[in-house]
Scaffold this motif. Sequence first.
Motif, PDB file in Angstrom:
ATOM      1  N   CYS A 118     135.232-109.653  -4.390  1.00 53.02           N
ATOM      2  CA  CYS A 118     133.836-109.392  -4.071  1.00 53.02           C
ATOM      3  C   CYS A 118     133.315-108.355  -5.057  1.00 53.02           C
ATOM      4  N   GLY A 119     132.007-108.234  -5.116  1.00 48.21           N
ATOM      5  CA  GLY A 119     131.418-107.228  -5.990  1.00 48.21           C
ATOM      6  C   GLY A 119     130.282-106.502  -5.300  1.00 48.21           C
ATOM      7  N   LEU A 120     130.148-105.230  -5.642  1.00 44.27           N
ATOM      8  CA  LEU A 120     129.031-104.396  -5.219  1.00 44.27           C
ATOM      9  C   LEU A 120     128.268-104.044  -6.471  1.00 44.27           C
ATOM     10  N   TYR A 121     126.946-104.277  -6.474  1.00 38.60           N
ATOM     11  CA  TYR A 121     126.131-104.083  -7.664  1.00 38.60           C
ATOM     12  C   TYR A 121     125.024-103.078  -7.388  1.00 38.60           C
ATOM     13  N   LEU A 122     124.867-102.153  -8.334  1.00 39.24           N
ATOM     14  CA  LEU A 122     123.924-101.048  -8.183  1.00 39.24           C
ATOM     15  C   LEU A 122     123.257-100.777  -9.520  1.00 39.24           C
ATOM     16  N   LEU A 123     122.304 -99.876  -9.514  1.00 38.48           N
ATOM     17  CA  LEU A 123     121.680 -99.477 -10.772  1.00 38.48           C
ATOM     18  C   LEU A 123     122.678 -98.644 -11.581  1.00 38.48           C
ATOM     19  N   PRO A 124     122.600 -98.718 -12.910  1.00 36.90           N
ATOM     20  CA  PRO A 124     123.592 -98.040 -13.757  1.00 36.90           C
ATOM     21  C   PRO A 124     123.746 -96.543 -13.490  1.00 36.90           C
ATOM     22  N   GLY A 125     122.665 -95.856 -13.170  1.00 37.55           N
ATOM     23  CA  GLY A 125     122.757 -94.425 -12.920  1.00 37.55           C
ATOM     24  C   GLY A 125     123.658 -94.079 -11.757  1.00 37.55           C
ATOM     25  N   ALA A 126     123.683 -94.926 -10.746  1.00 41.02           N
ATOM     26  CA  ALA A 126     124.542 -94.686  -9.575  1.00 41.02           C
ATOM     27  C   ALA A 126     126.008 -94.792  -9.952  1.00 41.02           C
ATOM     28  N   SER A 166     131.226 -92.030 -11.248  1.00 40.33           N
ATOM     29  CA  SER A 166     132.369 -92.632 -11.949  1.00 40.33           C
ATOM     30  C   SER A 166     133.691 -91.958 -11.599  1.00 40.33           C
ATOM     31  N   VAL A 167     133.681 -90.658 -11.403  1.00 40.67           N
ATOM     32  CA  VAL A 167     134.915 -89.944 -11.049  1.00 40.67           C
ATOM     33  C   VAL A 167     135.399 -90.388  -9.668  1.00 40.67           C
ATOM     34  N   GLU A 168     134.477 -90.475  -8.700  1.00 39.34           N
ATOM     35  CA  GLU A 168     134.846 -90.888  -7.351  1.00 39.34           C
ATOM     36  C   GLU A 168     135.335 -92.336  -7.321  1.00 39.34           C
ATOM     37  N   ILE A 169     134.700 -93.186  -8.123  1.00 41.32           N
ATOM     38  CA  ILE A 169     135.107 -94.597  -8.199  1.00 41.32           C
ATOM     39  C   ILE A 169     136.536 -94.687  -8.725  1.00 41.32           C
ATOM     40  N   ALA A 170     136.803 -93.979  -9.809  1.00 39.71           N
ATOM     41  CA  ALA A 170     138.156 -93.992 -10.386  1.00 39.71           C
ATOM     42  C   ALA A 170     139.169 -93.382  -9.427  1.00 39.71           C
ATOM     43  N   ALA A 171     138.810 -92.290  -8.754  1.00 40.67           N
ATOM     44  CA  ALA A 171     139.719 -91.635  -7.808  1.00 40.67           C
ATOM     45  C   ALA A 171     140.065 -92.558  -6.643  1.00 40.67           C
ATOM     46  N   ALA A 172     139.150 -93.441  -6.278  1.00 39.02           N
ATOM     47  CA  ALA A 172     139.399 -94.389  -5.190  1.00 39.02           C
ATOM     48  C   ALA A 172     140.214 -95.596  -5.671  1.00 39.02           C
ATOM     49  N   GLY A 173     140.496 -95.640  -6.975  1.00 36.56           N
ATOM     50  CA  GLY A 173     141.332 -96.710  -7.517  1.00 36.56           C
ATOM     51  C   GLY A 173     140.588 -97.946  -7.967  1.00 36.56           C
ATOM     52  N   PHE A 174     139.295 -97.813  -8.237  1.00 32.44           N
ATOM     53  CA  PHE A 174     138.498 -98.954  -8.657  1.00 32.44           C
ATOM     54  C   PHE A 174     138.029 -98.793 -10.089  1.00 32.44           C
ATOM     55  N   LYS A 175     137.780 -99.911 -10.726  1.00 34.22           N
ATOM     56  CA  LYS A 175     137.191 -99.926 -12.060  1.00 34.22           C
ATOM     57  C   LYS A 175     135.770-100.423 -11.915  1.00 34.22           C
ATOM     58  N   ALA A 176     134.893 -99.899 -12.728  1.00 33.23           N
ATOM     59  CA  ALA A 176     133.486-100.282 -12.654  1.00 33.23           C
ATOM     60  C   ALA A 176     132.989-100.756 -14.006  1.00 33.23           C
ATOM     61  N   THR A 177     132.038-101.654 -13.952  1.00 33.83           N
ATOM     62  CA  THR A 177     131.275-102.007 -15.136  1.00 33.83           C
ATOM     63  C   THR A 177     130.031-101.131 -15.118  1.00 33.83           C
ATOM     64  N   LYS A 178     129.112-101.401 -15.983  1.00 31.12           N
ATOM     65  CA  LYS A 178     127.876-100.612 -16.024  1.00 31.12           C
ATOM     66  C   LYS A 178     127.115-100.688 -14.699  1.00 31.12           C
ATOM     67  N   THR A 179     127.185-101.826 -14.026  1.00 31.57           N
ATOM     68  CA  THR A 179     126.391-102.005 -12.805  1.00 31.57           C
ATOM     69  C   THR A 179     127.183-102.483 -11.594  1.00 31.57           C
ATOM     70  N   GLY A 180     128.491-102.566 -11.672  1.00 26.19           N
ATOM     71  CA  GLY A 180     129.209-103.110 -10.528  1.00 26.19           C
ATOM     72  C   GLY A 180     130.635-102.634 -10.366  1.00 26.19           C
TER      73      GLY A 180
END
Length: 118
Positions: A64-72, A77-91
Motif C-alpha cells: 500500500c502507499g500513503l501519499y502526501l505533499l513533498p514538504g510533509a 524524513s528522520v521519523e520515517i526512517a526511524a520507523a523503518g520506512f523508505k520514502a519517495t518525494k511524495t510517498g
Amino acid sequence: MTAIADHDAYIAAAAEPFRPSLTHLRTLLRAALPEAEEVVAYDMPGFRIDGTIVAGYAAFTRQCGLYLLPGAISQHSVEIAAAGFKATKTGITFTPRSRIPDELVQQLARASRDDARA
C-alpha cells in the motif's frame, strides 16, 4: 476498468489482505484532517482542502502507499526512517504486516495540510 466512485468502493475493490490497512489509514487521515473533503483523484482516494489533495492512499499488488505533499515527507524524513520506512518525494509504501505508526500518519497528514496552506 470502472471508475472508482468513492473511498468505500476503492477499499471494497482492493485485495482482501489490504482492506483492513486501507480502512485504518482512512480513519487516521479523517481524524487528522477533519476539514478535508474525501475525493477520488487519479484513481486513488484522497483528502482535499481548498482545492489541493493533501493526502491520498492506494493499494497495489504487494503493498500500500500513503501519499502526501513533498514538504510533509521532507519535514518528517528522520521519523520515517526511524520507523523503518523508505520514502519517495511524495510517498511511503508499506505492507499490512508493517503499517506506518498511527501517530506518524497523523503528523504527516497535518504537515501536508500545513504545507498546502503555506
